[in-house]
Design a protein around this motif. Structure first.
Motif, short mmCIF file in Angstrom:
data_model
loop_
_atom_site.label_atom_id
_atom_site.label_comp_id
_atom_site.label_asym_id
_atom_site.label_seq_id
_atom_site.Cartn_x
_atom_site.Cartn_y
_atom_site.Cartn_z
N ILE A 176 -11.42 -15.81 -6.83
CA ILE A 176 -10.89 -14.70 -6.03
C ILE A 176 -11.57 -13.38 -6.41
N HIS A 177 -11.70 -13.14 -7.71
CA HIS A 177 -12.30 -11.89 -8.16
C HIS A 177 -13.75 -11.78 -7.67
N ASP A 178 -14.50 -12.85 -7.74
CA ASP A 178 -15.89 -12.82 -7.28
C ASP A 178 -15.96 -12.54 -5.78
N MET A 179 -15.08 -13.15 -5.00
CA MET A 179 -15.09 -12.95 -3.55
C MET A 179 -14.70 -11.52 -3.19
N LEU A 180 -13.65 -11.01 -3.86
CA LEU A 180 -13.21 -9.66 -3.55
C LEU A 180 -14.22 -8.62 -4.02
N SER A 181 -14.84 -8.86 -5.15
CA SER A 181 -15.86 -7.93 -5.67
C SER A 181 -17.03 -7.83 -4.70
N ALA A 182 -17.35 -8.94 -4.03
CA ALA A 182 -18.45 -8.93 -3.07
C ALA A 182 -18.12 -8.10 -1.83
N HIS A 183 -16.82 -7.88 -1.58
CA HIS A 183 -16.40 -7.09 -0.42
C HIS A 183 -15.94 -5.69 -0.82
N ALA A 184 -16.15 -5.33 -2.08
CA ALA A 184 -15.79 -3.99 -2.57
C ALA A 184 -17.03 -3.31 -3.12
N GLU A 185 -16.96 -2.00 -3.24
CA GLU A 185 -18.09 -1.26 -3.80
C GLU A 185 -18.10 -1.29 -5.32
N ASP A 186 -16.92 -1.49 -5.91
CA ASP A 186 -16.83 -1.58 -7.36
C ASP A 186 -15.51 -2.25 -7.70
N TYR A 210 -9.97 -2.70 -7.00
CA TYR A 210 -11.19 -2.75 -6.19
C TYR A 210 -11.35 -1.43 -5.42
N LEU A 211 -12.54 -0.89 -5.47
CA LEU A 211 -12.86 0.35 -4.75
C LEU A 211 -13.44 -0.04 -3.39
N VAL A 212 -12.72 0.38 -2.34
CA VAL A 212 -13.06 -0.08 -0.99
C VAL A 212 -13.11 1.12 -0.04
N PRO A 213 -14.14 1.22 0.80
CA PRO A 213 -14.15 2.28 1.82
C PRO A 213 -12.92 2.16 2.72
N ARG A 214 -12.36 3.29 3.10
CA ARG A 214 -11.21 3.24 4.00
C ARG A 214 -11.52 2.42 5.25
N THR A 215 -12.73 2.58 5.75
CA THR A 215 -13.11 1.91 6.99
C THR A 215 -13.20 0.40 6.83
N ALA A 216 -13.30 -0.10 5.60
CA ALA A 216 -13.39 -1.54 5.34
C ALA A 216 -12.09 -2.11 4.79
N SER A 217 -11.05 -1.27 4.71
CA SER A 217 -9.81 -1.71 4.07
C SER A 217 -9.10 -2.81 4.86
N GLU A 218 -9.11 -2.72 6.17
CA GLU A 218 -8.42 -3.74 6.97
C GLU A 218 -9.05 -5.11 6.73
N VAL A 221 -7.99 -6.37 3.23
CA VAL A 221 -6.61 -6.86 3.22
C VAL A 221 -6.52 -8.24 3.88
N GLU A 222 -7.22 -8.42 4.97
CA GLU A 222 -7.22 -9.73 5.65
C GLU A 222 -7.80 -10.81 4.75
N LEU A 223 -8.83 -10.47 3.99
CA LEU A 223 -9.43 -11.43 3.07
C LEU A 223 -8.42 -11.86 2.00
N VAL A 224 -7.70 -10.89 1.44
CA VAL A 224 -6.69 -11.22 0.45
C VAL A 224 -5.59 -12.09 1.06
N ASP A 225 -5.17 -11.76 2.27
CA ASP A 225 -4.12 -12.54 2.94
C ASP A 225 -4.55 -13.99 3.12
N ARG A 226 -5.82 -14.22 3.45
CA ARG A 226 -6.29 -15.60 3.64
C ARG A 226 -6.26 -16.38 2.33
N MET A 227 -6.38 -15.68 1.21
CA MET A 227 -6.40 -16.35 -0.09
C MET A 227 -5.01 -16.69 -0.61
#
Length: 258
Positions: A176-186, A210-218, A221-227
């Motif tokens: 999970i951490h690897d997948m979320l890190s790939a979709h975050a800036e840090d 996870y540091l995420v652009p506001r524009t990519a937050s939705e 969140v959807e990625l986390v929900d799928r997990m």
């Protein structure tokens, strides 16, 4: 208005207004103090509570500390809704406006550097808990082993079962951490929470930000929900969006008062 100056955060100038009903510490609505292209968000607070000696005593008072932290967070949340704040440490207090401006000038380069990095971004928190069933954690065993050898064999089986369970949990958390890190800036890994202190059921195997652009937050969140339903016996918790606390911390030397 007299009193000390409590500083919640530093940010860049922003056009939107804060909530009109927002009240800060000491019952004083937060106001904006501008200096060299930066804004400090401050409230007037009474010396009887926030001068050095009483503040030190209050920080040992859990009830006072909890109420103060809640109000501090409400102001940060209001700021996060309209801009990108750099939250300062709870209990950051100066004698007057001049002291706040002196601090801003001394740390100006650091503030601009960090704000450049987090501008337009928010922090999302993700925790993963292993929720193994009791029978998986404690395999059934005879009430009275036939021999000492049987008892030792049973204990080895239980140990292997527990180790296998935690290895699966750790593997899931890493994935999970690897997948979320790939979709975050840090990202930042924090120490797992102590179940006794947090009161959360299960064993905390991932506590990350996870540091995420506001524009990519939705999308995040959807990625986390799928997990969340990916692996039985695992619980995934998402919190946020927050100000980027984990990515805006000044060093201890930078946070010393002038």
């Amino acid at each position: 208005m007299t009193g000390l100056r409590y500083v919640y955060a530093v940010c860049r100038p922003f056009g939107a207004a804060l909530q009109s009903q927002l009240t800060g510490l000491g019952g004083d609505p937060p106001r904006l103090l501008t200096h060299h292209g930066l804004i400090a968000v401050v409230s007037h607070v009474p010396e009887r509570d926030f001068a050095e000696a009483p503040l030190r005593a209050h920080l040992e008072d859990l009830e006072w500390l909890t109420a103060t932290a809640r109000t501090h967070q409400l102001v940060i949340d209001a700021l996060t809704a309209v801009t990108t704040p750099l939250p300062l440490r709870l209990g950051t207090v100066f004698r007057d406006d001049s002291g706040v401006r002196t601090m801003m000038e001394a740390r100006e380069d650091d503030f601009h550097r960090i704000l450049d990095r987090v501008q337009g971004r928010v922090e999302w928190g993700v925790k993963v808990y292993a929720e193994s069933e009791k029978h998986e954690q404690e395999p059934a065993r005879p009430a009275q082993p036939a021999s000492g050898r049987d008892y030792l064999r049973l204990r080895r089986q239980q140990t292997r079962a527990t180790e296998d369970s935690w290895q699966k949990a750790e593997s899931f958390a890493t994935r999970i951490h690897d997948m979320l890190s790939a979709h975050a800036e840090d990202s930042r890994l924090h120490a797992p929470q102590n179940a006794t202190l947090s009161g959360a059921p299960g064993r905390n195997v991932l506590n990350a930000a996870y540091l995420v652009p506001r524009t990519a937050s939705e999308e995040f969140v959807e990625l986390v929900d799928r997990m969340k339903d990916d692996t039985p016996g695992m619980r995934v918790e998402l919190t946020g969006p927050w100000a980027a606390y984990s990515f805006t911390q000044l060093s201890d030397s930078e946070e010393e008062r002038p």
